[in-house]
Design a protein around this motif. Sequence first.
Motif, short mmCIF file in Angstrom:
data_model
loop_
_atom_site.label_atom_id
_atom_site.label_comp_id
_atom_site.label_asym_id
_atom_site.label_seq_id
_atom_site.Cartn_x
_atom_site.Cartn_y
_atom_site.Cartn_z
N ALA A 1 0.83 -1.21 0.00
CA ALA A 1 0.00 0.00 0.00
C ALA A 1 0.86 1.25 0.00
CB ALA A 1 -0.92 0.00 1.21
N ASP A 2 1.95 1.22 0.74
CA ASP A 2 2.85 2.38 0.80
C ASP A 2 3.43 2.68 -0.57
OD1 ASP A 2 4.43 4.41 2.21
OD2 ASP A 2 6.14 3.08 1.86
N LEU A 3 3.84 1.64 -1.28
CA LEU A 3 4.40 1.83 -2.62
C LEU A 3 3.34 2.39 -3.56
CD1 LEU A 3 6.74 1.56 -4.58
CD2 LEU A 3 6.12 -0.84 -4.91
N LEU A 4 2.12 1.84 -3.52
CA LEU A 4 1.05 2.31 -4.39
C LEU A 4 0.68 3.76 -4.07
CD1 LEU A 4 -0.86 1.25 -6.64
CD2 LEU A 4 -2.54 0.76 -4.85
N SER A 5 0.65 4.10 -2.79
CA SER A 5 0.28 5.46 -2.39
C SER A 5 1.31 6.48 -2.87
CB SER A 5 0.12 5.56 -0.87
OG SER A 5 1.38 5.48 -0.20
N LYS A 6 2.58 6.10 -2.86
CA LYS A 6 3.63 7.01 -3.32
C LYS A 6 3.59 7.18 -4.84
CE LYS A 6 6.85 6.14 0.49
NZ LYS A 6 8.04 5.38 0.93
N LEU A 7 3.34 6.07 -5.54
CA LEU A 7 3.30 6.14 -7.01
C LEU A 7 2.13 6.97 -7.52
CD1 LEU A 7 4.21 2.45 -7.94
CD2 LEU A 7 5.64 4.47 -8.27
N LEU A 8 0.98 6.87 -6.84
CA LEU A 8 -0.24 7.52 -7.33
C LEU A 8 -0.62 8.77 -6.53
CD1 LEU A 8 -2.50 4.37 -7.97
CD2 LEU A 8 -0.95 5.53 -9.56
N ASP A 9 0.14 9.06 -5.46
CA ASP A 9 -0.17 10.19 -4.59
C ASP A 9 -1.59 10.10 -4.05
OD1 ASP A 9 0.28 12.53 -3.18
OD2 ASP A 9 -0.33 13.83 -4.83
N VAL A 10 -1.90 8.96 -3.43
CA VAL A 10 -3.23 8.69 -2.89
C VAL A 10 -3.08 8.08 -1.50
CG1 VAL A 10 -4.33 8.33 -5.14
CG2 VAL A 10 -3.29 6.38 -3.94
N PHE A 11 -4.22 7.91 -0.81
CA PHE A 11 -4.22 7.17 0.45
C PHE A 11 -4.96 5.87 0.23
CE2 PHE A 11 -5.93 6.22 4.77
CZ PHE A 11 -4.69 6.05 5.41
N VAL A 12 -4.29 4.77 0.53
CA VAL A 12 -4.88 3.44 0.32
C VAL A 12 -5.54 2.97 1.61
CG1 VAL A 12 -4.44 1.07 -0.39
CG2 VAL A 12 -3.07 2.93 -1.37
N LEU A 13 -6.82 2.65 1.53
CA LEU A 13 -7.57 2.16 2.69
C LEU A 13 -7.32 0.66 2.85
CD1 LEU A 13 -10.89 4.04 1.89
CD2 LEU A 13 -9.22 4.66 3.65
N LEU A 14 -6.87 0.28 4.04
CA LEU A 14 -6.47 -1.11 4.25
C LEU A 14 -7.44 -1.85 5.16
CD1 LEU A 14 -2.63 -0.63 4.66
CD2 LEU A 14 -3.90 -1.35 2.64
N PRO A 15 -7.71 -3.12 4.84
CA PRO A 15 -8.60 -3.94 5.64
C PRO A 15 -7.81 -4.79 6.63
CG PRO A 15 -8.08 -5.11 3.67
CD PRO A 15 -7.24 -3.85 3.64
N ILE A 16 -8.50 -5.65 7.34
CA ILE A 16 -7.84 -6.70 8.11
C ILE A 16 -7.68 -7.88 7.15
CG2 ILE A 16 -8.07 -8.29 10.05
CD1 ILE A 16 -9.99 -6.10 11.26
N PRO A 17 -6.47 -8.37 6.95
CA PRO A 17 -6.28 -9.49 6.02
C PRO A 17 -7.13 -10.69 6.43
CG PRO A 17 -4.16 -8.56 6.65
CD PRO A 17 -5.19 -7.93 7.54
#
Length: 331
Positions: A157-173
Amino acid sequence: MTIPVLICDDSALARKQMARTLPKEWDVDITYATNGAEGLEAIKAGKGEIVFLDLNMPVMDGYDVLRHIQQQDLPAMVIVVSGDIQIQAHQRVKALGALDFIQKPVSADAITNILEEYGILTLALKNAEPEADNPMIKVDLRDACQEVANVAMGRAADLLSKLLDVFVLLPIPNVNVLEVSELTMALKATEADAKVSALCQGFIGAGIAGEALLLFHDSSFADMAKLMNMNDTTNTEIEVMMDTGNVLIGAFLNGISEQLDMHFSQSHPVVLGRHCTVNDLIHDNSDRWSRTLAMEINYRIEGHNVQCDLLLLFTEDSMPTLEFKLGYLMD
């Protein structure tokens, strides 16, 4: 003076790791909570002068706990301990009054440094052994896998958020050992009638093998293409899937491999199906999988209509190696 310390995390493994990393000379009385609501009650009961707080939890998450502490002016110094290492996650918990942020998996040095930095460790010292290895904290394979998935999920999620300049909402796996016939039911975040397109990528390490399955909701393609600055062409959907898969699958597997101290080789990604239901997708590819350990993570992007499921399917033959590799965490 004994300090009341609260460790609030839904993972038994995370609670055990956190307790083990507390300084041995620190005179503390540890209370454990398995979700935010339990944690909040413990704080109100005076059992959490110092709180080590997870973010992704059932019933009430860490953000809500921080809001309640702030709104009710509760006497608690909160250190967030989370696998969600996005910069915005740091900023949000600090704005809600958290003292600091530590990324999972925790280390004794990181804990000690923060406690010393804020002058907490000097409040009470002792020479006896800590209450860290509480025999009441039992960790099974599923719980260990869920916590490992939680950390790997945060890296991706951290990598995706940096690439797209967004906040990724994370669930419980969601982690389960199941048969192929149960795969559809295991996909909690996917509606039965939703149309999805899927990408599959195999991976293999020493004694561990499986496939990563990325289910991309068809309604997400337009927003994701815009975030990636792609033109709307006939190949856009496949490009979006491939690029998203490279980020999420690659980062997730790297997060897993670091924790297991092993390397995974990845095969070339293959498109499994397009614009079909999950039922059709699983049915058409059922011969690929048998009994499996499945890790499911549903990624959503805040403020955008983007939703995709990452499903890691480990072969049944991988179970003994997984259990061996995670044994040192479970003991």
